[in-house]
Design a protein around this motif. Structure first.
Motif, PDB file in Angstrom:
ATOM      1  N   VAL A  67      33.903  13.578  55.126  1.00 42.86           N
ATOM      2  CA  VAL A  67      33.864  12.927  53.817  1.00 42.86           C
ATOM      3  C   VAL A  67      34.327  11.486  53.990  1.00 42.86           C
ATOM      4  O   VAL A  67      35.365  11.217  54.592  1.00 42.86           O
ATOM      5  CB  VAL A  67      34.756  13.651  52.789  1.00 42.86           C
ATOM      6  N   HIS A  68      33.548  10.576  53.448  1.00 40.49           N
ATOM      7  CA  HIS A  68      33.784   9.136  53.585  1.00 40.49           C
ATOM      8  C   HIS A  68      34.248   8.565  52.249  1.00 40.49           C
ATOM      9  O   HIS A  68      33.578   8.739  51.240  1.00 40.49           O
ATOM     10  CB  HIS A  68      32.466   8.481  54.007  1.00 40.49           C
ATOM     11  N   ALA A  69      35.382   7.908  52.245  1.00 40.47           N
ATOM     12  CA  ALA A  69      35.858   7.180  51.065  1.00 40.47           C
ATOM     13  C   ALA A  69      35.800   5.695  51.391  1.00 40.47           C
ATOM     14  O   ALA A  69      36.334   5.254  52.413  1.00 40.47           O
ATOM     15  CB  ALA A  69      37.285   7.585  50.704  1.00 40.47           C
ATOM     16  N   THR A  70      35.142   4.938  50.557  1.00 42.75           N
ATOM     17  CA  THR A  70      34.996   3.513  50.802  1.00 42.75           C
ATOM     18  C   THR A  70      34.870   2.759  49.485  1.00 42.75           C
ATOM     19  O   THR A  70      34.536   3.330  48.457  1.00 42.75           O
ATOM     20  CB  THR A  70      33.779   3.228  51.706  1.00 42.75           C
ATOM     21  N   SER A  71      35.175   1.490  49.541  1.00 42.08           N
ATOM     22  CA  SER A  71      34.989   0.644  48.359  1.00 42.08           C
ATOM     23  C   SER A  71      34.119  -0.548  48.727  1.00 42.08           C
ATOM     24  O   SER A  71      34.063  -0.962  49.884  1.00 42.08           O
ATOM     25  CB  SER A  71      36.339   0.155  47.817  1.00 42.08           C
ATOM     26  N   ILE A  72      33.441  -1.038  47.727  1.00 48.64           N
ATOM     27  CA  ILE A  72      32.724  -2.301  47.877  1.00 48.64           C
ATOM     28  C   ILE A  72      33.500  -3.326  47.071  1.00 48.64           C
ATOM     29  O   ILE A  72      33.675  -3.174  45.857  1.00 48.64           O
ATOM     30  CB  ILE A  72      31.275  -2.210  47.376  1.00 48.64           C
ATOM     31  N   THR A  73      34.009  -4.321  47.766  1.00 51.09           N
ATOM     32  CA  THR A  73      34.719  -5.403  47.105  1.00 51.09           C
ATOM     33  C   THR A  73      33.699  -6.493  46.805  1.00 51.09           C
ATOM     34  O   THR A  73      33.219  -7.170  47.708  1.00 51.09           O
ATOM     35  CB  THR A  73      35.867  -5.921  47.996  1.00 51.09           C
ATOM     36  N   ILE A  74      33.348  -6.598  45.537  1.00 49.02           N
ATOM     37  CA  ILE A  74      32.314  -7.527  45.093  1.00 49.02           C
ATOM     38  C   ILE A  74      32.980  -8.869  44.794  1.00 49.02           C
ATOM     39  O   ILE A  74      33.827  -8.967  43.916  1.00 49.02           O
ATOM     40  CB  ILE A  74      31.581  -6.967  43.860  1.00 49.02           C
ATOM     41  N   MET A  75      32.585  -9.895  45.542  1.00 46.55           N
ATOM     42  CA  MET A  75      33.291 -11.170  45.530  1.00 46.55           C
ATOM     43  C   MET A  75      32.825 -12.158  44.445  1.00 46.55           C
ATOM     44  O   MET A  75      33.467 -13.175  44.241  1.00 46.55           O
ATOM     45  CB  MET A  75      33.187 -11.834  46.902  1.00 46.55           C
ATOM     46  N   LYS A  76      31.722 -11.869  43.781  1.00 45.84           N
ATOM     47  CA  LYS A  76      31.234 -12.768  42.731  1.00 45.84           C
ATOM     48  C   LYS A  76      30.833 -11.951  41.519  1.00 45.84           C
ATOM     49  O   LYS A  76      30.751 -10.724  41.570  1.00 45.84           O
ATOM     50  CB  LYS A  76      30.049 -13.591  43.220  1.00 45.84           C
ATOM     51  N   THR A  77      30.531 -12.623  40.450  1.00 47.85           N
ATOM     52  CA  THR A  77      30.123 -11.962  39.217  1.00 47.85           C
ATOM     53  C   THR A  77      28.773 -11.274  39.408  1.00 47.85           C
ATOM     54  O   THR A  77      27.832 -11.870  39.942  1.00 47.85           O
ATOM     55  CB  THR A  77      30.018 -12.995  38.077  1.00 47.85           C
ATOM     56  N   ILE A  78      28.695 -10.016  38.978  1.00 50.65           N
ATOM     57  CA  ILE A  78      27.441  -9.280  39.068  1.00 50.65           C
ATOM     58  C   ILE A  78      26.381 -10.024  38.267  1.00 50.65           C
ATOM     59  O   ILE A  78      26.597 -10.415  37.126  1.00 50.65           O
ATOM     60  CB  ILE A  78      27.615  -7.837  38.574  1.00 50.65           C
ATOM     61  N   GLY A  79      25.232 -10.241  38.901  1.00 50.58           N
ATOM     62  CA  GLY A  79      24.132 -10.955  38.271  1.00 50.58           C
ATOM     63  C   GLY A  79      24.184 -12.462  38.415  1.00 50.58           C
ATOM     64  O   GLY A  79      23.288 -13.158  37.960  1.00 50.58           O
TER      65      GLY A  79
END
Length: 110
Positions: A67-79
């Motif tokens: 089982v893989h736990a991961t996050s995506i750290t989004i560095m800018k505003t979506i869109g």
């Protein structure tokens, strides 16, 4: 904290029993304020930093279980630009579910 960390913990606790004997991926949405805190958005900054730490520890706890736990750290505003369009981000999330276990990491900074 209640949304970022407690919400993540409750969600993980709800699905982990179903995944422990098999395989799966737990995906969490992080934010750039975890890496670059903002005085203007201090509550959000603290919450995202705490979520990032929680997912890193969960990732380590689940090592070797399939089982893989991961996050995506989004560095800018979506869109805000093509790379951060929802469909593009969705492809990045989907890609994490298809990675071989040897490539698993606790975070994708995007």
């Amino acid at each position: 904290m209640a949304i970022d960390v407690l919400g993540a913990r409750v969600a993980a606790d709800a699905v982990l029993p179903e995944l422990r004997d098999g395989r799966g991926t737990l995906l969490f949405a992080g934010g750039g304020y975890a890496l670059h805190p903002s005085k203007k958005y201090s509550s959000l900054s603290v919450g995202k930093a705490a979520l990032r730490t929680y997912v890193q520890l969960l990732h380590e706890e689940l090592a070797g279980t399939g089982v893989h736990a991961t996050s995506i750290t989004i560095m800018k505003t979506i869109g805000s630009e093509p790379r951060f369009e929802p469909a593009t981000l969705a492809q990045a999330y989907l890609g994490l579910t298809k990675q071989p276990e040897s490539e698993w990491q606790h975070e994708l900074v995007y």
